[in-house]
Design a protein around this motif. Structure first.
Motif, PDB file in Angstrom:
ATOM      1  N   GLN A 147       0.820  -1.204   0.000  1.00  0.00           N
ATOM      2  CA  GLN A 147       0.000   0.000   0.000  1.00  0.00           C
ATOM      3  C   GLN A 147       0.855   1.254   0.000  1.00  0.00           C
ATOM      4  O   GLN A 147       0.510   2.260  -0.617  1.00  0.00           O
ATOM      5  N   VAL A 148       2.009   1.203   0.680  1.00  0.00           N
ATOM      6  CA  VAL A 148       2.942   2.327   0.662  1.00  0.00           C
ATOM      7  C   VAL A 148       3.558   2.485  -0.728  1.00  0.00           C
ATOM      8  O   VAL A 148       3.778   3.600  -1.210  1.00  0.00           O
ATOM      9  N   ALA A 149       3.840   1.360  -1.390  1.00  0.00           N
ATOM     10  CA  ALA A 149       4.527   1.387  -2.679  1.00  0.00           C
ATOM     11  C   ALA A 149       3.604   1.724  -3.844  1.00  0.00           C
ATOM     12  O   ALA A 149       4.078   2.087  -4.923  1.00  0.00           O
ATOM     13  N   PHE A 150       2.294   1.592  -3.650  1.00  0.00           N
ATOM     14  CA  PHE A 150       1.360   1.898  -4.731  1.00  0.00           C
ATOM     15  C   PHE A 150       1.567   3.321  -5.255  1.00  0.00           C
ATOM     16  O   PHE A 150       1.765   4.260  -4.482  1.00  0.00           O
ATOM     17  N   VAL A 151       1.501   3.480  -6.587  1.00  0.00           N
ATOM     18  CA  VAL A 151       1.349   4.818  -7.156  1.00  0.00           C
ATOM     19  C   VAL A 151      -0.149   5.037  -7.311  1.00  0.00           C
ATOM     20  O   VAL A 151      -0.858   4.207  -7.859  1.00  0.00           O
ATOM     21  N   SER A 152      -0.635   6.156  -6.780  1.00  0.00           N
ATOM     22  CA  SER A 152      -2.068   6.326  -6.625  1.00  0.00           C
ATOM     23  C   SER A 152      -2.525   7.715  -7.028  1.00  0.00           C
ATOM     24  O   SER A 152      -1.796   8.702  -6.894  1.00  0.00           O
ATOM     25  N   PHE A 153      -3.773   7.756  -7.503  1.00  0.00           N
ATOM     26  CA  PHE A 153      -4.472   9.006  -7.773  1.00  0.00           C
ATOM     27  C   PHE A 153      -5.524   9.205  -6.684  1.00  0.00           C
ATOM     28  O   PHE A 153      -6.011   8.241  -6.104  1.00  0.00           O
ATOM     29  N   THR A 154      -5.898  10.441  -6.433  1.00  0.00           N
ATOM     30  CA  THR A 154      -6.898  10.712  -5.420  1.00  0.00           C
ATOM     31  C   THR A 154      -8.293  10.805  -6.039  1.00  0.00           C
ATOM     32  O   THR A 154      -8.458  10.982  -7.248  1.00  0.00           O
ATOM     33  N   ARG A 155      -9.289  10.664  -5.172  1.00  0.00           N
ATOM     34  CA  ARG A 155     -10.686  10.788  -5.596  1.00  0.00           C
ATOM     35  C   ARG A 155     -10.892  12.111  -6.334  1.00  0.00           C
ATOM     36  O   ARG A 155     -10.397  13.158  -5.919  1.00  0.00           O
ATOM     37  N   GLY A 156     -11.652  12.043  -7.428  1.00  0.00           N
ATOM     38  CA  GLY A 156     -11.952  13.237  -8.210  1.00  0.00           C
ATOM     39  C   GLY A 156     -11.046  13.450  -9.397  1.00  0.00           C
ATOM     40  O   GLY A 156     -11.338  14.291 -10.260  1.00  0.00           O
ATOM     41  N   THR A 157      -9.933  12.695  -9.478  1.00  0.00           N
ATOM     42  CA  THR A 157      -9.003  12.851 -10.604  1.00  0.00           C
ATOM     43  C   THR A 157      -9.673  12.438 -11.910  1.00  0.00           C
ATOM     44  O   THR A 157     -10.251  11.357 -12.016  1.00  0.00           O
ATOM     45  N   HIS A 158      -9.579  13.289 -12.932  1.00  0.00           N
ATOM     46  CA  HIS A 158     -10.143  12.977 -14.249  1.00  0.00           C
ATOM     47  C   HIS A 158      -9.128  12.194 -15.087  1.00  0.00           C
ATOM     48  O   HIS A 158      -8.000  12.649 -15.289  1.00  0.00           O
ATOM     49  N   GLU A 290       7.266  -7.277  -6.824  1.00  0.00           N
ATOM     50  CA  GLU A 290       7.328  -7.891  -5.505  1.00  0.00           C
ATOM     51  C   GLU A 290       6.863  -6.951  -4.396  1.00  0.00           C
ATOM     52  O   GLU A 290       6.507  -7.392  -3.306  1.00  0.00           O
ATOM     53  N   ARG A 291       6.870  -5.646  -4.637  1.00  0.00           N
ATOM     54  CA  ARG A 291       6.353  -4.707  -3.636  1.00  0.00           C
ATOM     55  C   ARG A 291       4.842  -4.727  -3.600  1.00  0.00           C
ATOM     56  O   ARG A 291       4.224  -4.758  -2.536  1.00  0.00           O
ATOM     57  N   THR A 292       4.224  -4.644  -4.775  1.00  0.00           N
ATOM     58  CA  THR A 292       2.798  -4.350  -4.861  1.00  0.00           C
ATOM     59  C   THR A 292       1.910  -5.584  -4.954  1.00  0.00           C
ATOM     60  O   THR A 292       0.739  -5.526  -4.576  1.00  0.00           O
ATOM     61  N   ARG A 293       2.427  -6.700  -5.432  1.00  0.00           N
ATOM     62  CA  ARG A 293       1.602  -7.891  -5.647  1.00  0.00           C
ATOM     63  C   ARG A 293       0.880  -8.365  -4.384  1.00  0.00           C
ATOM     64  O   ARG A 293      -0.288  -8.784  -4.463  1.00  0.00           O
ATOM     65  N   PRO A 294       1.509  -8.320  -3.192  1.00  0.00           N
ATOM     66  CA  PRO A 294       0.820  -8.836  -2.002  1.00  0.00           C
ATOM     67  C   PRO A 294      -0.467  -8.105  -1.627  1.00  0.00           C
ATOM     68  O   PRO A 294      -1.270  -8.643  -0.866  1.00  0.00           O
ATOM     69  N   ALA A 295      -0.680  -6.892  -2.127  1.00  0.00           N
ATOM     70  CA  ALA A 295      -1.892  -6.153  -1.770  1.00  0.00           C
ATOM     71  C   ALA A 295      -3.072  -6.508  -2.661  1.00  0.00           C
ATOM     72  O   ALA A 295      -4.208  -6.142  -2.359  1.00  0.00           O
ATOM     73  N   LEU A 296      -2.831  -7.236  -3.752  1.00  0.00           N
ATOM     74  CA  LEU A 296      -3.925  -7.657  -4.619  1.00  0.00           C
ATOM     75  C   LEU A 296      -4.616  -8.873  -4.020  1.00  0.00           C
ATOM     76  O   LEU A 296      -3.988  -9.662  -3.299  1.00  0.00           O
ATOM     77  N   PRO A 297      -5.912  -9.045  -4.281  1.00  0.00           N
ATOM     78  CA  PRO A 297      -6.562 -10.287  -3.873  1.00  0.00           C
ATOM     79  C   PRO A 297      -5.778 -11.484  -4.404  1.00  0.00           C
ATOM     80  O   PRO A 297      -5.312 -11.471  -5.547  1.00  0.00           O
ATOM     81  N   GLU A 298      -5.619 -12.506  -3.576  1.00  0.00           N
ATOM     82  CA  GLU A 298      -4.726 -13.620  -3.924  1.00  0.00           C
ATOM     83  C   GLU A 298      -5.103 -14.277  -5.243  1.00  0.00           C
ATOM     84  O   GLU A 298      -4.232 -14.573  -6.075  1.00  0.00           O
ATOM     85  N   ASP A 299      -6.403 -14.520  -5.484  1.00  0.00           N
ATOM     86  CA  ASP A 299      -6.792 -15.172  -6.721  1.00  0.00           C
ATOM     87  C   ASP A 299      -6.526 -14.288  -7.916  1.00  0.00           C
ATOM     88  O   ASP A 299      -6.110 -14.767  -8.986  1.00  0.00           O
ATOM     89  N   LEU A 300      -6.706 -12.977  -7.761  1.00  0.00           N
ATOM     90  CA  LEU A 300      -6.438 -12.051  -8.864  1.00  0.00           C
ATOM     91  C   LEU A 300      -4.951 -11.987  -9.165  1.00  0.00           C
ATOM     92  O   LEU A 300      -4.540 -12.017 -10.323  1.00  0.00           O
ATOM     93  N   ALA A 301      -4.123 -11.927  -8.126  1.00  0.00           N
ATOM     94  CA  ALA A 301      -2.675 -11.869  -8.329  1.00  0.00           C
ATOM     95  C   ALA A 301      -2.185 -13.098  -9.083  1.00  0.00           C
ATOM     96  O   ALA A 301      -1.355 -13.002  -9.999  1.00  0.00           O
ATOM     97  N   THR A 302      -2.707 -14.270  -8.729  1.00  0.00           N
ATOM     98  CA  THR A 302      -2.318 -15.512  -9.411  1.00  0.00           C
ATOM     99  C   THR A 302      -2.765 -15.492 -10.870  1.00  0.00           C
ATOM    100  O   THR A 302      -1.993 -15.827 -11.775  1.00  0.00           O
ATOM    101  N   THR A 303      -4.010 -15.080 -11.098  1.00  0.00           N
ATOM    102  CA  THR A 303      -4.538 -15.024 -12.457  1.00  0.00           C
ATOM    103  C   THR A 303      -3.738 -14.067 -13.330  1.00  0.00           C
ATOM    104  O   THR A 303      -3.379 -14.391 -14.475  1.00  0.00           O
ATOM    105  N   LEU A 304      -3.428 -12.899 -12.793  1.00  0.00           N
ATOM    106  CA  LEU A 304      -2.686 -11.905 -13.561  1.00  0.00           C
ATOM    107  C   LEU A 304      -1.270 -12.382 -13.848  1.00  0.00           C
ATOM    108  O   LEU A 304      -0.739 -12.160 -14.934  1.00  0.00           O
TER     109      LEU A 304
END
Length: 342
Positions: A147-158, A290-304
């Motif tokens: 979650q710290v490593a995520f690159v993120s946009f805030t609510r309202g971003t177009h 390896e930073r960001t994968r653990p925050a994804l739902p486990e089944d989604l991470a495996t599928t991706l």
């Protein structure tokens, strides 16, 4: 864009010795690994300790030896080339009942012994406050780091869609087609959402409307990389295409930290690491590693992972402007705006 095997990310860490037990079973001892900690010990932050930047390179799963990360040559602290692993996530409680999470990193010697310990507080800490250890978690630490490593946009971003429509990020859905700089229209594969404290090094960065030709204010996570095309090489880096982190652009006026309270973040994942358009600014999307994968739902991470996503960090190494090349006394936003207009 050329391929590169590495993606460096930087964390503002304290030496573990900056926190020591003032009351409790381990009185006098410094913060340590999970196996050595005892709940209800009370820690204090020693004065005059300022965070130093620990720069890490995620190691591919098949290449990991003792640790998931390697210290980069550009790191302010630690021995470059050594392996680093994430030990645990600690929960500390202050007398007013507020909790602070702290990630513990272990730098390893070549023989596997501990060389150094680092603490990454996820909220601001005070040297005048007692912190009681109320939780030691080795299971969710990697998800917290993600979650710290995520690159993120805030609510309202177009976000610019393939049709040219400007749609708020909270209104996007998986499968929506977004305009990318390098691969044209691409489907969104996953949308993440999280709320975190907006304090200190983790406070989001606000780029005021018009500063980088953006149509409205753009607020992003501090490590978010923006793509800049220079018509004139104002930075003197010898290339026209640049990636620069939002935190490097802060000037205190037109680009500022939004410090205080909480921030709601959104993440966009595509089949490849992409550059998209947010409020008219070209900005990167989530890089799956390896930073960001653990925050994804486990089944989604495996599928991706099995679907062969092209997330090799090929946007980063050759185009990112290192902090050492930036003049702290220069208004980088104004300089880059000049560069983009020629």
């Amino acid at each position: 864009m050329p391929n590169s095997p590495h993606s460096i990310f930087t964390l503002p860490v304290l030496p573990a010795a900056a926190l020591h037990v003032e009351h409790g079973a381990n009185m006098g001892d410094a913060l340590s690994i999970a196996d050595d900690l005892i709940l209800d010990d009370t820690y204090v932050l020693m004065p005059d300790h300022t965070p130093r930047r620990l720069s890490l390179i995620p190691q591919p799963q098949g290449a990991q030896a003792q640790g998931a990360f390697q210290i980069s040559q550009s790191s302010e602290t630690g021995e470059p080339g050594r392996q680093v692993c994430l030990d645990s996530c600690l929960t500390l409680m202050s007398p007013d009942g507020r909790t602070t999470e702290v990630l513990i990193f272990v730098e390893l010697e070549p023989d596997g012994h501990i060389a150094a310990l680092y603490a990454l507080p996820l909220a601001r800490m005070s040297s005048k406050t007692d912190y009681r250890l109320v939780g030691v978690d080795t299971e969710t630490a990697r998800a917290k780091l993600a979650q710290v490593a995520f690159v993120s946009f805030t609510r309202g971003t177009h976000i610019t869609l393939a049709t040219g429509e400007q749609r708020r990020i909270e209104d996007l859905q998986v499968g929506d087609r977004v305009l990318t700089r390098d691969d044209g229209p691409q489907d969104i594969r996953w949308i993440g959402q999280s709320t975190t404290r907006a304090v200190g090094d983790f406070a989001p960065i606000r780029i005021a409307a018009g500063v980088l030709h953006n149509t409205d204010d753009l607020i992003v996570s501090p490590e978010h990389r923006l793509f800049i095309y220079q018509r004139s090489d104002e930075l003197g880096v010898g290339r026209s295409e640049l990636l620069i982190r939002a935190r490097h652009l802060v000037n205190g006026t037109t680009i500022t930290r939004q410090d205080g309270g909480f921030v709601e973040y959104f993440q966009l994942l595509f089949d490849a690491h992409q550059i998209i358009y947010a409020e008219g600014i070209a900005a990167e999307t989530l890089l799956l590693d390896e930073r960001t994968r653990p925050a994804l739902p486990e089944d989604l991470a495996t599928t991706l992972q099995e679907s062969g996503l092209r997330h090799s960090a090929d946007l980063l190494r050759d185009y990112e402007v290192e902090e050492s090349l930036l003049d702290r006394d220069t208004d980088m936003a104004a300089l880059l705006k000049r560069a983009t207009t020629g």
